[in-house]
Design a protein around this motif. Structure first.
Motif, PDB file in Angstrom:
ATOM      1  N   LYS A  60       0.850  -1.191   0.000  1.00 52.23           N
ATOM      2  CA  LYS A  60       0.000   0.000   0.000  1.00 52.23           C
ATOM      3  C   LYS A  60       0.880   1.232   0.000  1.00 52.23           C
ATOM      4  CE  LYS A  60      -2.861   0.911   3.490  1.00 52.23           C
ATOM      5  NZ  LYS A  60      -4.144   0.629   4.167  1.00 52.23           N
ATOM      6  N   LYS A  97       2.954  -4.245   8.460  1.00 49.78           N
ATOM      7  CA  LYS A  97       1.846  -3.979   9.384  1.00 49.78           C
ATOM      8  C   LYS A  97       0.990  -5.231   9.509  1.00 49.78           C
ATOM      9  CE  LYS A  97      -0.217  -0.252  11.327  1.00 49.78           C
ATOM     10  NZ  LYS A  97       0.412   0.959  11.828  1.00 49.78           N
ATOM     11  N   HIS A  99      -2.399  -7.059  10.809  1.00 53.17           N
ATOM     12  CA  HIS A  99      -3.776  -6.683  11.103  1.00 53.17           C
ATOM     13  C   HIS A  99      -4.397  -7.576  12.162  1.00 53.17           C
ATOM     14  CE1 HIS A  99      -3.129  -4.259   7.587  1.00 53.17           C
ATOM     15  NE2 HIS A  99      -4.261  -3.630   7.849  1.00 53.17           N
ATOM     16  N   SER A 109     -11.323   3.989  16.607  1.00 52.12           N
ATOM     17  CA  SER A 109     -11.064   4.507  15.273  1.00 52.12           C
ATOM     18  C   SER A 109      -9.947   5.536  15.335  1.00 52.12           C
ATOM     19  CB  SER A 109     -12.334   5.108  14.667  1.00 52.12           C
ATOM     20  OG  SER A 109     -12.978   5.934  15.591  1.00 52.12           O
ATOM     21  N   GLU A 110      -9.074   5.490  14.338  1.00 54.52           N
ATOM     22  CA  GLU A 110      -7.943   6.417  14.310  1.00 54.52           C
ATOM     23  C   GLU A 110      -7.921   7.132  12.976  1.00 54.52           C
ATOM     24  OE1 GLU A 110      -4.766   3.717  15.165  1.00 54.52           O
ATOM     25  OE2 GLU A 110      -5.322   3.610  17.281  1.00 54.52           O
ATOM     26  N   GLY A 112      -6.037   8.915  10.218  1.00 52.23           N
ATOM     27  CA  GLY A 112      -4.716   9.125   9.640  1.00 52.23           C
ATOM     28  C   GLY A 112      -4.749  10.219   8.595  1.00 52.23           C
ATOM     29  N   GLU A 115      -6.393   7.980   5.425  1.00 50.68           N
ATOM     30  CA  GLU A 115      -7.413   6.979   5.697  1.00 50.68           C
ATOM     31  C   GLU A 115      -7.710   6.917   7.177  1.00 50.68           C
ATOM     32  OE1 GLU A 115      -5.742   3.460   3.975  1.00 50.68           O
ATOM     33  OE2 GLU A 115      -4.117   3.391   5.409  1.00 50.68           O
ATOM     34  N   PHE A 116      -8.816   6.287   7.448  1.00 51.76           N
ATOM     35  CA  PHE A 116      -9.210   6.095   8.820  1.00 51.76           C
ATOM     36  C   PHE A 116      -9.128   4.601   9.098  1.00 51.76           C
ATOM     37  CE2 PHE A 116     -13.460   4.265   9.175  1.00 51.76           C
ATOM     38  CZ  PHE A 116     -13.655   4.181  10.535  1.00 51.76           C
ATOM     39  N   SER A 117      -8.643   4.242  10.277  1.00 52.22           N
ATOM     40  CA  SER A 117      -8.531   2.822  10.561  1.00 52.22           C
ATOM     41  C   SER A 117      -9.244   2.488  11.857  1.00 52.22           C
ATOM     42  CB  SER A 117      -7.062   2.392  10.611  1.00 52.22           C
ATOM     43  OG  SER A 117      -6.467   2.836  11.802  1.00 52.22           O
ATOM     44  N   ALA A 119      -8.882   0.146  14.968  1.00 54.39           N
ATOM     45  CA  ALA A 119      -7.843  -0.655  15.598  1.00 54.39           C
ATOM     46  C   ALA A 119      -8.399  -1.477  16.747  1.00 54.39           C
ATOM     47  CB  ALA A 119      -6.718   0.241  16.092  1.00 54.39           C
ATOM     48  N   PRO A 124      -4.627  -2.530  13.401  1.00 53.86           N
ATOM     49  CA  PRO A 124      -5.773  -2.182  12.562  1.00 53.86           C
ATOM     50  C   PRO A 124      -6.520  -3.450  12.121  1.00 53.86           C
ATOM     51  CG  PRO A 124      -3.729  -1.944  11.330  1.00 53.86           C
ATOM     52  CD  PRO A 124      -3.337  -2.246  12.756  1.00 53.86           C
ATOM     53  N   GLU A 127      -8.756  -0.551   7.128  1.00 53.38           N
ATOM     54  CA  GLU A 127      -8.592   0.871   6.894  1.00 53.38           C
ATOM     55  C   GLU A 127      -9.563   1.306   5.800  1.00 53.38           C
ATOM     56  OE1 GLU A 127      -5.917  -1.248   6.424  1.00 53.38           O
ATOM     57  OE2 GLU A 127      -4.220  -0.568   7.632  1.00 53.38           O
TER      58      GLU A 127
END
Lengths: 205, 136
Positions: A60, A97, A99, A109-110, A112, A115-117, A119, A124, A127
């Motif tokens: 990615k 990374k 998952h 939720s985080e 970035g 994007e939003f992920s 966790a 995560p 995403e």
């Protein structure tokens, strides 16, 4: 010696068809046979991540203009080569990374850069690039609904088929057999206003 | 158990271990029911994401515009249901996925998935009841 690395059977942004991905000093490219070429200049590349995905392993790339570029279908063995290319040619560290696979539906939720992920225990689970979100609303007292942009017709590619069915931004999930349309979250403590996410870090372990 | 809620172990169920092998059909970016692992696997932005049957509430289908919509509802706080001892319902910072909706043109498969989820859920409830009865 090697001025280019080439990988077969790679899917771009959930494309239905696979193509060839090439890494060269100037940047990366992807092409299905008989189709047009998608290219990403090295100056575009901000960061890169390596994870398991649906077709194999996923590279990615977060790009300046193109946003989140997903290339899926690599083999685990490809990691070393790709990591080296990114480091030497693009000056970018390829980060592995892992998952969350524990199957829980709670976490955090985080937000970035692109994007939003969501966790689960600091890993995560998935995403969502912001480009794929068409609408969000407060559906209830503690409930937030996120809607995804999709091609009106499930078959429409958004790229005239030139990229092997890879979707233009905002249409990624249209490439899947089963297309995600909406996601609802329970967010605690939203009785007044939402958006104070920074206050409650690390609560669940 | 030092602090009651804070040290509670929400580890009663786990879908997959780290190096788990998913069913090969995750390649097709479709919803899969993996009964062996008591889980469903959902395609979210190109990634297979497992959810354990214990997190599921139910699944419903509806038709619109040539698509079949499958809505999968999860257990979350504020619904008056759920096994609160298994999940951190009282954790003031935990966010929950409450539902995920997918659309497909394959009506039969979506109905089939709904039935499989309902069946899995029923079996789980039955097994739990049996276990409880044994303990009594």
């Amino acid at each position: 010696q090697n001025i280019m690395e080439s990988f077969d059977d790679i899917y771009l942004d959930l494309s239905k068809q696979s193509g060839k991905c090439r890494l060269a000093e100037s940047g990366l490219g992807w092409k299905v046979s008989g189709g047009q070429t998608f290219t990403l200049d090295k100056a575009e590349i901000i960061s890169a991540q390596w994870s398991r995905a649906a077709r194999g392993h996923e590279l990615k790339v977060i790009a300046r203009n193109a946003g989140v570029v997903q290339l899926d279908g690599f083999r685990q063995d490809d990691f070393d080569t790709i990591q080296k290319c990114f480091k030497v040619w693009y000056g970018v560290e390829l980060i592995q990374k892992e998952h969350a696979l524990n199957g829980w539906n709670w976490g955090k939720s985080e937000m970035g850069r692109n994007e939003f992920s969501f966790a689960v225990r600091n890993r995560p689970a998935f995403e969502i690039p912001y480009t794929e979100i068409s609408n969000t609303n407060l559906a209830g007292k503690n409930e937030v609904a996120v809607e995804f942009s999709l091609p009106a017709d499930g078959e429409e590619t958004g790229t005239n088929g030139h990229l092997g069915g890879a979707r233009s931004k905002g249409r990624k999930t249209g490439g899947a057999t089963d297309q995600l349309t909406e996601m609802r979250f329970y967010i605690p403590g939203t009785e007044t206003r939402k958006g104070k996410k920074k206050d409650d870090e690390d609560g669940e372990d | 158990n030092l602090n009651g809620t804070a040290v509670k172990q929400y580890k009663k169920f786990e879908s997959y271990k780290r190096d788990a092998v998913f069913p090969t059909r995750v390649k097709d970016l479709m919803i899969l029911v993996d009964e062996k692992n008591n889980s469903i696997i959902l395609p979210i932005m190109g990634r297979p994401v497992p959810f354990h049957i214990a997190t599921l509430k139910n699944a419903t289908t509806s038709q619109e515009g040539g698509f079949c919509f499958l809505r999968i509802n999860f257990l979350s706080p504020g619904q008056g249901v759920g096994r609160k001892d298994d999940q951190p319902f009282e954790d003031p910072s935990a966010q929950f996925i409450r539902s995920l909706t997918f659309r497909s043109k394959d009506n039969n498969r979506m109905e089939d998935i709904k039935d499989q989820i309902t069946e899995m859920k029923k079996n789980m409830t039955r097994k739990e009841q049996e276990k409880k009865d044994m303990e009594d």
